[in-house]
Design a protein around this motif. Structure first.
Motif: not given
Length: 160
Positions: A62-84
């Motif tokens: 929802n806009g907390f991470v650069d969209s280009a980075a988000l496209a390359s992130m795995t589900a675990k990456d997103s979960a860790e980034a969400n929590s942080a």
């Protein structure tokens, strides 16, 4: 004196025994038992439930991470980034980065500014840096905590 005590003890016992009644006693009446009314508590979530719900809805998608980075992130990456992201916004000290690590060397950190009160909402500036596949991405913006506890990026506040 001993003699008086010897005579007085049985006499005292007989006196007490005579006080006991052998007549049938009246039945004891018990008051009716009334059940207490049930107290219905409203379904108010605990602080832990509110935190878990807000954590689930404060999504890097929802806009907390650069969209280009988000496209390359795995589900675990997103979960860790969400929590942080959530814990940095909710509890972080201004300027103290919160680090996270995901799959295959993906890492990131979130730094937040001080709380600012805007339109009766708590808001904070944030910087979310992500390193994925050897590339660095940085997203800056402002997020405000809504009445339900969710953090949302203020539209137009993000810069890549």
């Amino acid at each position: 004196m001993n003699r008086i005590a010897l005579l007085a003890t049985p006499l005292f016992a007989l006196t007490l025994a005579a006080c006991a009644s052998t007549a049938p006693s009246a039945p004891i009446q018990q008051a009716p038992i009334v059940a207490a009314p049930a107290i219905v508590m409203p379904n108010v979530p605990t602080p832990a439930q509110t935190t878990q719900q807000a954590l689930a809805t404060t999504s890097v998608a929802n806009g907390f991470v650069d969209s280009a980075a988000l496209a390359s992130m795995t589900a675990k990456d997103s979960a860790e980034a969400n929590s942080a992201q959530f814990y940095a916004l909710q509890f972080g000290r201004p300027g103290a980065p919160r680090q996270w690590a995901g799959d295959k060397g993906t890492t990131g950190s979130v730094s937040v500014g001080p709380y600012v009160r805007v339109n009766n909402l708590d808001c904070r500036d944030f910087t979310h840096s992500v390193k994925v596949n050897g590339q660095d991405f940085t997203k800056k913006g402002t997020a405000c905590r809504e009445q339900n506890g969710n953090w949302a990026v203020v539209p137009g506040s993000g810069a890549a």
